[in-house]
Scaffold this active site. Structure first.
Site, short mmCIF file in Angstrom:
data_model
loop_
_atom_site.label_atom_id
_atom_site.label_comp_id
_atom_site.label_asym_id
_atom_site.label_seq_id
_atom_site.Cartn_x
_atom_site.Cartn_y
_atom_site.Cartn_z
N SER A 1 40.56 60.90 78.15
CA SER A 1 40.89 61.59 79.39
C SER A 1 39.84 61.26 80.45
O SER A 1 38.65 61.10 80.13
CB SER A 1 40.87 63.10 79.17
N TYR B 1 36.05 69.82 76.11
CA TYR B 1 37.11 68.79 76.17
C TYR B 1 36.54 67.44 76.59
O TYR B 1 36.85 66.40 76.00
CB TYR B 1 38.16 69.30 77.15
N LYS C 1 36.59 64.05 74.49
CA LYS C 1 37.37 62.91 74.97
C LYS C 1 36.51 61.66 75.19
O LYS C 1 36.99 60.54 74.99
CB LYS C 1 38.10 63.29 76.28
P1 NAI Z 1 50.75 69.12 75.14
O1 NAI Z 1 50.04 70.43 75.02
O2 NAI Z 1 52.08 69.08 75.82
O3 NAI Z 1 50.91 68.45 73.71
C1 NAI Z 1 49.91 68.51 72.73
C2 NAI Z 1 50.58 68.76 71.40
O4 NAI Z 1 49.59 68.77 70.37
C3 NAI Z 1 51.31 70.09 71.32
O5 NAI Z 1 52.68 69.87 71.03
C4 NAI Z 1 50.59 70.85 70.21
O6 NAI Z 1 51.45 71.65 69.40
C5 NAI Z 1 49.97 69.71 69.41
N1 NAI Z 1 48.79 70.13 68.64
C6 NAI Z 1 47.77 70.90 69.05
N2 NAI Z 1 46.87 71.06 68.06
C7 NAI Z 1 47.34 70.36 67.00
C8 NAI Z 1 46.85 70.13 65.67
N3 NAI Z 1 45.69 70.67 65.26
N4 NAI Z 1 47.57 69.34 64.85
C9 NAI Z 1 48.75 68.79 65.25
N5 NAI Z 1 49.26 69.00 66.48
C10 NAI Z 1 48.57 69.77 67.34
O7 NAI Z 1 49.71 68.13 75.88
P2 NAI Z 1 49.90 66.73 76.68
O8 NAI Z 1 49.64 66.97 78.10
O9 NAI Z 1 51.14 66.05 76.26
O10 NAI Z 1 48.63 65.91 76.13
C11 NAI Z 1 48.69 64.96 75.10
C12 NAI Z 1 47.34 64.29 74.95
O11 NAI Z 1 46.97 63.64 76.16
C13 NAI Z 1 46.20 65.26 74.63
O12 NAI Z 1 45.29 64.63 73.74
C14 NAI Z 1 45.54 65.48 75.98
O13 NAI Z 1 44.21 65.88 75.85
C15 NAI Z 1 45.70 64.12 76.60
N6 NAI Z 1 45.63 64.13 78.06
C16 NAI Z 1 46.64 64.68 78.82
C17 NAI Z 1 46.56 64.66 80.21
C18 NAI Z 1 47.65 65.17 81.06
O14 NAI Z 1 47.58 64.94 82.29
N7 NAI Z 1 48.64 65.86 80.54
C19 NAI Z 1 45.39 64.07 80.90
C20 NAI Z 1 44.41 63.53 80.02
C21 NAI Z 1 44.54 63.57 78.66
#
Ligand code: NAI
Length: 304
Positions: A152, A165, A169
């Site tokens: 990130s 975080y 990251k």
């Molecule tokens: P999101 O919250 O929509 O999806 C994350 C998923 O991970 C959720 O479905 C959740 O149930 C699952 N999860 C959480 N803990 C878990 C565990 N211990 N074991 C298995 N599954 C687990 O988030 P999003 O936005 O789709 O983010 C995806 C990735 O991208 C993350 O790593 C986030 O940090 C990264 N990211 C996202 C950004 C954004 O703009 N949305 C920006 C920078 C990084």
């Protein structure tokens, strides 16, 4: 026509929604058999449900793709091994993993609790290690395999209220580079993506003033699927020359991000004293100090 990852078996963690779901769908569209791993927890990591993973599977199956579900947590040595085992049980092998699962516990540093710290580090940094380590045994034996980890710009550049975080990251980029170095001899590659997306993680950005509303409308164009082509490419054999890199994906823009290197040096015959560091060293280096900036101050233009 054969897809870019035809026949590969790929685990996508956190694939029940957001970016992970879109990566899983595009992997399947491009011919991969996908393990949809997701705990179905809230943004802060609470609760748990198989429904999000089932929804992703339904979308993939509807389009004629193959997928299986796993609801173990990435954040434990044993549970992460079960995620990888699920690929072997369902499809007989493992070719790639996308470490995407994540949670947020944003809080200003001086109020961050031990639980805020450990829960975020456990899912992002330790979770990426556990799943990668479990897959590595198979990758070494078969002398092939790919890792894609979600970093990130909060870690690569900086952000308020995200010490846990950001540390996780940026740590993930070092983990990825280390894996790339250690496993190059086995034809194994490891890369990172710093994604941008409007998802539930960014959905809490306040939008009351007109300026804030306009900004949020811009961010909303950055749908999570814009990050999937890079993840699929990095998993494919087309990327066999790409390892140890960090990319950023922002709507229709793709960036190659830099790694830390010396930017300026100064030396002094006979060595340094604290006073000469102050009087000679710092003035010589200060011209190249990194500003105390945040992601938004580096990505200053609207997403294209
Ligand atoms: P999101 O919250 O929509 O999806 C994350 C998923 O991970 C959720 O479905 C959740 O149930 C699952 N999860 C959480 N803990 C878990 C565990 N211990 N074991 C298995 N599954 C687990 O988030 P999003 O936005 O789709 O983010 C995806 C990735 O991208 C993350 O790593 C986030 O940090 C990264 N990211 C996202 C950004 C954004 O703009 N949305 C920006 C920078 C990084």
């Amino acid at each position: 026509m054969a897809g870019l990852v035809e026949g590969k078996v790929v685990v996508v963690t956190g694939a029940g929604g957001g970016i992970g779901r879109e990566i899983a769908i595009m992997m399947a569209n491009e011919g991969a058999k996908v393990i949809i791993n997701d705990l179905g927890v809230s943004v802060t990591g609470e609760g748990g449900s198989a429904t999000p993973a089932e929804q992703t599977k339904a979308i993939i199956n509807q389009r004629g793709g193959e997928a299986a579900i796993n609801t173990d947590s990435v954040s434990g040595w044993n549970s992460a091994r079960k995620i990888i085992q699920c690929a072997l049980d369902n499809f007989g092998r493992i070719d790639g993993i996308v470490n995407n699962a994540g949670i947020l516990r944003d809080v200003i540093f001086h109020k961050m609790t031990e639980d805020d710290w450990t829960s975020v580090i456990n899912v992002h940094l330790s979770g990426s290690f556990y799943t990668s380590r479990a897959a590595a045994e198979h990758f070494r034996k078969q002398e092939s395999g790919t890792f894609v980890h979600m970093s990130s710009t909060s870690g690569l550049i900086g952000n308020f209220g995200q010490a846990n975080y950001s540390a996780a990251k940026l740590g993930i980029t070092a983990l990825s580079k280390s894996i790339a170095l250690d496993m190059q001899r086995y034809n194994v590659r490891s890369n990172c993506i710093a994604p941008f997306a409007w998802s539930r993680m960014t959905g809490s950005i306040p939008a009351t003033t007109e300026a804030e509303k306009a900004r949020v409308a811009k961010i909303q164009q950055m749908t999570p699927d814009k990050n999937a082509p890079m993840a699929v490419f990095l998993t494919s054999d087309q990327a066999k020359h790409v390892s140890g890199q960090v990319f950023a994906c922002r709507n229709n823009e793709i960036f190659l991000m830099s790694s830390p290197r010396p930017v300026r040096s100064v030396h002094r015959d006979g060595g340094w004293t604290p006073t000469s560091v102050a009087e000679h060293g710092m003035p010589a280096l200060a011209g190249s100090f990194m500003p105390l900036d945040r992601s938004g101050e580096v990505f200053t233009w609207d997403p294209i």
